[in-house]
Structures are given as structure tokens and as C-alpha cells.
Design a protein around this motif. Structure first.
Motif, PDB file in Angstrom:
ATOM      1  N   CYS A 222     -40.743 -53.984   2.180  1.00  0.00           N
ATOM      2  CA  CYS A 222     -40.472 -52.893   1.255  1.00  0.00           C
ATOM      3  C   CYS A 222     -39.022 -52.984   0.780  1.00  0.00           C
ATOM      4  CB  CYS A 222     -40.714 -51.545   1.942  1.00  0.00           C
ATOM      5  SG  CYS A 222     -40.437 -50.132   0.849  1.00  0.00           S
ATOM      6  N   SER A 223     -38.738 -52.400  -0.370  1.00  0.00           N
ATOM      7  CA  SER A 223     -37.375 -52.421  -0.898  1.00  0.00           C
ATOM      8  C   SER A 223     -36.413 -51.585  -0.053  1.00  0.00           C
ATOM      9  CB  SER A 223     -37.355 -51.937  -2.344  1.00  0.00           C
ATOM     10  OG  SER A 223     -37.859 -50.630  -2.426  1.00  0.00           O
ATOM     11  N   CYS A 224     -36.941 -50.674   0.787  1.00  0.00           N
ATOM     12  CA  CYS A 224     -36.089 -49.872   1.660  1.00  0.00           C
ATOM     13  C   CYS A 224     -35.674 -50.631   2.912  1.00  0.00           C
ATOM     14  CB  CYS A 224     -36.790 -48.571   2.048  1.00  0.00           C
ATOM     15  SG  CYS A 224     -38.164 -48.769   3.197  1.00  0.00           S
ATOM     16  N   GLY A 225     -36.278 -51.808   3.140  1.00  0.00           N
ATOM     17  CA  GLY A 225     -35.940 -52.615   4.303  1.00  0.00           C
ATOM     18  C   GLY A 225     -37.017 -52.594   5.374  1.00  0.00           C
ATOM     19  N   ASN A 226     -37.999 -51.727   5.229  1.00  0.00           N
ATOM     20  CA  ASN A 226     -39.099 -51.668   6.192  1.00  0.00           C
ATOM     21  C   ASN A 226     -39.964 -52.918   6.055  1.00  0.00           C
ATOM     22  OD1 ASN A 226     -40.795 -50.647   8.161  1.00  0.00           O
ATOM     23  ND2 ASN A 226     -42.000 -49.464   6.712  1.00  0.00           N
ATOM     24  N   GLN A 227     -40.426 -53.412   7.183  1.00  0.00           N
ATOM     25  CA  GLN A 227     -41.250 -54.614   7.192  1.00  0.00           C
ATOM     26  C   GLN A 227     -42.374 -54.422   8.197  1.00  0.00           C
ATOM     27  OE1 GLN A 227     -39.074 -58.065   8.445  1.00  0.00           O
ATOM     28  NE2 GLN A 227     -40.598 -59.474   7.648  1.00  0.00           N
TER      29      GLN A 227
ATOM     30  N   PHE B  78     -45.353 -60.403   1.049  1.00  0.00           N
ATOM     31  CA  PHE B  78     -45.653 -59.575  -0.107  1.00  0.00           C
ATOM     32  C   PHE B  78     -44.572 -58.518  -0.214  1.00  0.00           C
ATOM     33  CE2 PHE B  78     -48.184 -56.061  -2.078  1.00  0.00           C
ATOM     34  CZ  PHE B  78     -48.419 -56.688  -3.292  1.00  0.00           C
ATOM     35  N   HIS B  79     -44.013 -58.301  -1.421  1.00  0.00           N
ATOM     36  CA  HIS B  79     -42.940 -57.331  -1.627  1.00  0.00           C
ATOM     37  C   HIS B  79     -43.489 -56.101  -2.344  1.00  0.00           C
ATOM     38  CE1 HIS B  79     -38.894 -55.841  -2.180  1.00  0.00           C
ATOM     39  NE2 HIS B  79     -39.218 -55.573  -3.433  1.00  0.00           N
ATOM     40  N   ILE B  80     -43.180 -54.913  -1.797  1.00  0.00           N
ATOM     41  CA  ILE B  80     -43.568 -53.651  -2.419  1.00  0.00           C
ATOM     42  C   ILE B  80     -42.318 -52.815  -2.655  1.00  0.00           C
ATOM     43  CG2 ILE B  80     -45.891 -53.628  -1.468  1.00  0.00           C
ATOM     44  CD1 ILE B  80     -44.923 -51.694   0.672  1.00  0.00           C
ATOM     45  N   GLU B  81     -42.421 -51.825  -3.539  1.00  0.00           N
ATOM     46  CA  GLU B  81     -41.276 -50.977  -3.854  1.00  0.00           C
ATOM     47  C   GLU B  81     -41.223 -49.710  -3.022  1.00  0.00           C
ATOM     48  OE1 GLU B  81     -41.174 -50.208  -7.997  1.00  0.00           O
ATOM     49  OE2 GLU B  81     -41.148 -52.321  -8.540  1.00  0.00           O
ATOM     50  N   VAL B  82     -42.372 -49.171  -2.645  1.00  0.00           N
ATOM     51  CA  VAL B  82     -42.427 -47.897  -1.908  1.00  0.00           C
ATOM     52  C   VAL B  82     -43.424 -48.038  -0.767  1.00  0.00           C
ATOM     53  CG1 VAL B  82     -42.959 -45.447  -2.071  1.00  0.00           C
ATOM     54  CG2 VAL B  82     -41.915 -46.599  -4.005  1.00  0.00           C
ATOM     55  N   CYS B  83     -43.041 -47.567   0.423  1.00  0.00           N
ATOM     56  CA  CYS B  83     -43.943 -47.583   1.579  1.00  0.00           C
ATOM     57  C   CYS B  83     -43.963 -46.187   2.197  1.00  0.00           C
ATOM     58  CB  CYS B  83     -43.499 -48.629   2.599  1.00  0.00           C
ATOM     59  SG  CYS B  83     -41.933 -48.268   3.408  1.00  0.00           S
ATOM     60  N   SER B  84     -44.681 -46.034   3.275  1.00  0.00           N
ATOM     61  CA  SER B  84     -44.779 -44.719   3.917  1.00  0.00           C
ATOM     62  C   SER B  84     -43.472 -44.298   4.584  1.00  0.00           C
ATOM     63  CB  SER B  84     -45.909 -44.719   4.937  1.00  0.00           C
ATOM     64  OG  SER B  84     -45.655 -45.668   5.947  1.00  0.00           O
ATOM     65  N   SER B  85     -42.551 -45.225   4.806  1.00  0.00           N
ATOM     66  CA  SER B  85     -41.264 -44.869   5.408  1.00  0.00           C
ATOM     67  C   SER B  85     -40.279 -44.304   4.396  1.00  0.00           C
ATOM     68  CB  SER B  85     -40.634 -46.097   6.062  1.00  0.00           C
ATOM     69  OG  SER B  85     -41.432 -46.543   7.113  1.00  0.00           O
ATOM     70  N   CYS B  86     -40.462 -44.618   3.112  1.00  0.00           N
ATOM     71  CA  CYS B  86     -39.487 -44.161   2.121  1.00  0.00           C
ATOM     72  C   CYS B  86     -40.097 -43.314   1.012  1.00  0.00           C
ATOM     73  CB  CYS B  86     -38.751 -45.349   1.508  1.00  0.00           C
ATOM     74  SG  CYS B  86     -39.807 -46.525   0.648  1.00  0.00           S
TER      75      CYS B  86
END
Length: 71
Positions: A16-21, A33-41
Motif C-alpha cells: 500500500c502507499s501508506c507503507g502497509n504490506q 501488487f501496489h494499491i493506493e488505499v488499504c484497511s490500515s489507511c
């Protein structure tokens, strides 16, 4: 199951762009795979969600239908 008709189901690392993996399983051919928004951010999951009230519509809705939701 028939053989050789199903795609390979492998581990994929999601960044994720927030650094979560995290690692999940997918039929994608990529390893990462790169995403912009996840459940952490995402604001909905973090509790930092804001309701944008345009012209008092939220208040108007609550006045009209608010009694249905109160117990």
C-alpha cells in the motif's frame, strides 16, 4: 476438478502507499501488487471519516427520518 484448466493460485505481496504490506493469494501472474488505499489507511476503517454536509442535507434527512432509527 479437471486438470490443466484452472489458473495457478499463488501468493502475492500487496504493497500500500501508506507503507502497509501483506500477503494474499491470487491468480495474478505478478509477485507484487501496489494499491493506493488499504484497511490500515482508509478513513472508513480508521475512524477518521468525515461527513461532508452540503446545504444541510444530513440535518434535513435526520429531521425527516431520524425517529425511525432511534430505539
Amino acid at each position: 476438478m479437471k486438470t490443466s484448466i484452472h489458473p495457478d493460485y499463488t501468493d502475492v505481496t500487496v504493497n500500500c502507499s501508506c507503507g502497509n504490506q501483506f500477503v494474499t493469494r491470487s491468480t495474478m501472474s505478478k509477485d507484487t501488487f501496489h494499491i493506493e488505499v488499504c484497511s490500515s489507511c482508509h478513513p472508513f476503517y480508521t475512524g477518521k471519516q468525515k461527513i461532508v454536509d452540503t446545504a444541510g442535507r444530513v440535518d434535513k434527512f435526520n429531521q425527516k427520518f431520524g425517529s425511525f432509527f432511534k430505539r
